[in-house]
Design an enzyme around this catalytic site. Structure first.
Site: not given
Length: 428
Positions: A183, A317, A395
């Site tokens: 990530d 983000y 993940h």
């Protein structure tokens, strides 16, 4: 106190915040739900109701807090150029094993330092056989996450996270170190080895994020790629990518465009935070992984009680998208500082995926991650000195499959292995 002082830290959430959380949970207003919707429309009503009840009435935060406080934790003040000084929280567990390797674990979203805690004991103790390496483990809360302070200025992106973490490792006395992450941990690991190759010498990555090799950039890999059919596993990975793009990527679009609007939900409603994060915990992990309610509530509580608030983490983000847009429009990143640092390329996604000649790369492929590319694509990142395709895991492998991450690291950094040599020698 001096600006580089390292202070012991214990988590101690005031009773007033615990009472407020329980009160908020007790007053949750639930939406209705379409008949038979299941998970297709998002986190099901019954799941949220069950977890809200457990979080508010049965979950023992003080027990979880004591378990977290069993790890040696610290804070120190660090400044990224152009930003205010931030108080950075981290676990630092030194190994008693001779020649232990400094390892920086970097979490992502919606993870936190909690995600890496299962790695601490086995990595610091070393291989029971005595053959494998041990590690000095550093697990920071990224700025705006967990118990690290958040910035109040725009533009704090991957480059600045890398700067903060490199300064942290140097302050701890680790001139050369390895990183592990997926990530955002993938992005920050790549930024560290790009900007600070004299220090960040090897990386173990558990996110597939390389580009397809081209005839101009990687002719030998392109030839190998052209004549090697995709395996059944790689075809399943590409199908999962398509599913994620179609069904699972909306969160990223929201956080990359309007994180402030989403922030009101995350900061005001613990049930909203739960629904937003728990969906990812469920969708992004292997079907065989069962999340215990205490795990979920601890995971969420680290966000709810975070120093910067649960909304701050979503801003990365937006900052990363903006940084890419600015760099692609011709802006150049700042000059690197110190020995061996590289500032020749703008810090963009393309730059992070470009070949880095001085870093040793380890790749771990997990079948239920959210981005799965054919194996050869990862070889465009740099010299791959270790690679393994795991049969299970998604993940969050440090949490789902800590045994797999530990085994990978022990093999990648075994005596005489290239990754270990890169940490031990003076110049890469």
């Amino acid at each position: 106190m001096s600006s580089d002082e390292i202070k012991p830290f214990k988590i101690s959430i005031p009773e007033s915040q615990l009472s407020d959380l329980k009160d908020c949970l007790s007053r949750t207003r639930y939406p209705d739900e379409l008949e038979g919707a299941g998970w297709e429309y998002g986190t099901p009503l019954t799941e949220v109701q069950r977890l809200v009840k457990y979080w508010g009435e049965s979950f023992d935060w003080r027990r979880a807090e004591a378990q977290l406080n069993a790890f040696p934790q610290f804070t120190t003040d660090i400044q990224a150029e152009g930003f205010e000084t931030l108080n950075v929280h981290f676990i630092h567990q030194k190994s008693s094993v001779k020649d232990a390797i400094p390892l920086l674990f970097i979490h992502g979203w919606p993870g936190s330092f909690y995600e890496g805690t299962k790695l601490v004991e086995p990595l610091t103790q070393g291989d029971p056989s005595g053959e494998g390496p041990a590690f000095h483990v550093v697990i920071p809360s990224l700025p705006n996450f967990g118990f690290s302070q958040g910035t109040q200025k725009r533009g704090f992106s991957i480059e600045h996270h890398a700067e903060i973490l490199n300064k942290l490792m140097l302050r701890l006395g680790y001139d050369r170190y390895a990183t592990q992450g997926g990530d955002w941990g993938w992005f920050i690991s790549r930024a560290l080895s790009l900007r600070y190759p004299a220090h960040a010498r090897a990386q173990h990555l558990n996110l597939d994020h390389g580009d397809k090799p081209t005839w101009t950039s990687h002719p030998l890999l392109a030839l190998q790629h052209a004549v090697t059919p995709y395996t059944a596993r790689e075809k399943r990975g590409l199908a999962r990518n398509a599913w994620f793009a179609r069904e699972g990527g909306g969160y990223g679009a929201v956080q990359a465009t309007r994180p402030q609007t989403l922030g009101y939900l995350l900061a005001d409603s613990p049930a909203g935070l739960l629904a937003w994060v728990y969906e990812k915990l469920r969708d992004w992990t292997d079907d065989g992984h069962a999340w215990a309610d205490d795990e979920v509530c601890t995971w969420l509580a680290v966000y709810w009680f975070s120093a910067a608030g649960p909304a701050a983490s979503a801003r990365l983000y937006r900052e990363w998208v903006s940084a890419n847009a600015n760099a692609n429009a011709g802006q150049r990143t700042r000059e690197g500082e110190g020995k061996g640092e590289s500032a020749a390329l703008p810090l963009t996604s393309a730059a992070l995926k470009a070949w880095q000649p001085r870093v040793k790369v380890g790749l771990a492929h997990f079948p239920m991650d959210v981005l799965i590319t054919p194996r050869l694509w990862g070889h465009t990142l740099g010299k791959v000195v270790f690679e393994r395709s795991h049969e299970r895991g998604g993940h969050f492998p440090a949490w789902e499959r800590p045994d797999a991450i530990v085994a990978d690291l022990r093999e990648m950094f075994a005596k005489g292995a290239e990754a270990r040599v890169a940490i031990e020698r003076e110049s890469a």
